[in-house]
Design an enzyme around this catalytic site. Structure first.
Site: not given
Ligand code: B4P
Length: 189
Positions: A13, A88, A127, A135, A146
């Site tokens: 994302k 979420r 990551r 992180r 998660r």
């Molecule tokens: P990212 O792009 O970092 O993944 P993400 O989906 O944004 O991560 P996440 O859901 O963990 O984080 P968030 O901050 O929202 O990609 C992951 C990895 O994959 C990276 O290393 C990237 O380089 C790699 N990658 C990406 N695309 C790729 C591809 N095509 N091929 C290969 N590799 C690839 O959430 C963190 C925490 O915050 C949650 O657990 C929760 O506790 C809290 N939180 C956030 N929003 C909330 C909400 N609305 N309500 C309640 N809690 C919340």
């Protein structure tokens, strides 16, 4: 343009959000980033948030949606925004619907990035290694928690939007550029 980006932890994302905001010129609102900023500030609220992030659970709907409400009130959001990682829970989706109704603002697209669990765990593990512990929720144990929280609390959000004919599903396996092309096509279809 008002876009929501949904998907399990590690689906990419945050990665795709950067591409979307560059293409459409809208601000990027990541609740994960807003929460991590809160933690970095060292405030009392930040300390409570840190404990929740490190457990793999979700921060309460009230805290998260108050942050979102504040953020979308800023002038840069009048022409639109990208919400990354929110809603979420179904409760957050309902609160957001009310917030948008009050502003007479409609959603343009809800994009769900789908990736199989084994690939998600591998990406989160990588990551964790690449960021050298930046992180603290990128450990194998917390990642598994998660994903469990995602299955029980966040997967129903996709169903919520599916029932309202707003959901567009995109395959998140492939290079970043390949996935971006699919995301753009789903937004512009
Ligand atoms: P990212 O792009 O970092 O993944 P993400 O989906 O944004 O991560 P996440 O859901 O963990 O984080 P968030 O901050 O929202 O990609 C992951 C990895 O994959 C990276 O290393 C990237 O380089 C790699 N990658 C990406 N695309 C790729 C591809 N095509 N091929 C290969 N590799 C690839 O959430 C963190 C925490 O915050 C949650 O657990 C929760 O506790 C809290 N939180 C956030 N929003 C909330 C909400 N609305 N309500 C309640 N809690 C919340």
């Amino acid at each position: 343009m008002r876009i929501i980006l949904l998907g399990p932890p590690g689906a990419g994302k945050g990665t795709q959000a950067k591409e979307i905001v560059a293409r459409y010129g809208i601000p990027h609102i990541s609740t994960g980033d807003l929460l991590r900023e809160q933690v970095a500030s060292g405030s009392e609220l930040g300390n409570r948030v840190k404990a929740i992030l490190d457990s793999g659970e979700l921060v309460t709907d009230e805290i998260v949606m108050e942050m979102v409400d504040d953020r979308i009130n800023r002038p840069d959001c009048t022409k639109g925004f990208l919400l990354d990682g929110v809603p979420r829970t179904v409760k957050q989706a309902e609160i957001l619907a009310t917030m948008l109704e009050h502003r007479h603002a409609a959603l343009s697209a809800v994009v769900q990035i789908s990736v199989p669990e084994d690939v998600l765990l591998e990406r989160i593990r990588n990551r964790g290694i690449a960021n050298a512990g930046a992180r603290t929720d990128d450990t194998a144990e917390v990642a598994a928690k998660r994903l469990e929280v995602y299955r029980t609390q966040t997967a129903p959000v996709a169903q919520y939007y599916r029932e309202r004919n707003a959901l567009r599903e995109v395959n998140g396996v492939g290079t970043v550029a390949e996935v971006s092309e699919r995301v753009f096509a789903s937004v512009e279809r």
